[in-house]
Design an enzyme around this catalytic site. Structure first.
Site, short mmCIF file in Angstrom:
data_model
loop_
_atom_site.label_atom_id
_atom_site.label_comp_id
_atom_site.label_asym_id
_atom_site.label_seq_id
_atom_site.Cartn_x
_atom_site.Cartn_y
_atom_site.Cartn_z
CB SER A 123 -1.07 -0.16 0.71
OG SER A 123 -2.45 0.58 1.09
CG HIS A 148 -4.63 -1.76 -2.27
ND1 HIS A 148 -4.94 -2.10 -1.15
CD2 HIS A 148 -4.03 -0.61 -2.02
CE1 HIS A 148 -4.91 -2.02 0.07
NE2 HIS A 148 -3.79 -0.58 -0.47
#
EC number: 3.4.21.92
Length: 225
Positions: A123, A148
């Site tokens: 992330s 993501h």
């Protein structure tokens, strides 16, 4: 107001992140004793690493953690604006605003910032890993890297929710553009690849352009003539 995060920290990695932070809080930080002509001095391990221009990002990213990282970056620049700074990343990600604060500081200061993934960079952790100086981003061989899209929660009146949803989309586009600039991918490719959690091993992250090298062992220092 929308609270925008890279969402991984809020589901699969929540226990992982909490375990890291709780473990750090509940354990004794190792101390390093140095002896000189003036006697002995004790440093906690992170302060000692800071003397070697090494910053360790080993938790989720929130405003408190970001403040510490930014302060260390600015301090090290003031100490020597020409020598590289090293950030070791083992993080499940976290707050977008906090992460962007670290990112902007990395780009703002004069020294090159070298990034190394040890364990996991997911992330916002992966975003910061990719944001190191070109040619100076690395990973250890068994680390895991994940990208993501950001997630966010919104509440309030319908008009407020619409405004917040638009803000989340703006932030998503910004993050995609930044990641594209550091990886060499086009923005649309980054959007497609980050639509869902995309996990990579070190070699796959190298192919993607998130890192530049995979280190199994620390390179030996160059010998001076």
């Amino acid at each position: 107001m929308a609270n925008i995060n890279f969402g991984f920290e809020h589901h699969a990695s929540k226990l992982y992140s909490g375990a890291i932070e709780q473990g750090i809080q509940n354990s004794l930080v190792p101390m390093v004793i140095e002896t000189s002509g003036r006697g002995e001095r004790a440093f906690d391990i992170f302060s000692r690493l800071l003397r070697e221009r090494i910053i360790f990002l080993g938790s989720g990213i929130d405003e408190h953690v970001a403040g510490l990282i930014m302060a260390q970056l600015i301090f090290l620049e003031s100490e020597d604006p020409e020598r590289d700074i090293y950030i070791y990343v083992n993080s499940p990600g976290g707050s977008v605003s906090a992460g962007l604060g670290i990112y902007d500081t990395m780009q703002y200061i004069r020294p090159d910032v070298s990034t190394v993934c040890v364990g996991m960079a997911a992330s916002m952790g992966a975003f910061l890993l990719a944001s190191g100086a070109k040619g100076k981003r690395a990973s250890l061989p068994h680390s895991r890297i994940m990208i993501h899209q950001p997630s966010g929660g919104a509440q309030g009146q319908e008009s407020d929710i619409i405004i917040q949803a638009r803000e989340i989309e703006k932030i998503r586009r910004l993050l995609e553009e930044i990641l594209a600039s550091h990886t060499g991918k086009d923005v649309q490719q980054v959007r497609e690849d980050s639509e869902r959690d995309r996990w990579m091993n070190a070699e796959e992250a190298l192919d993607y352009g998130i890192i530049d090298q995979v280190f199994a062992k620390r390179p030996a220092p160059e010998k001076k003539d």
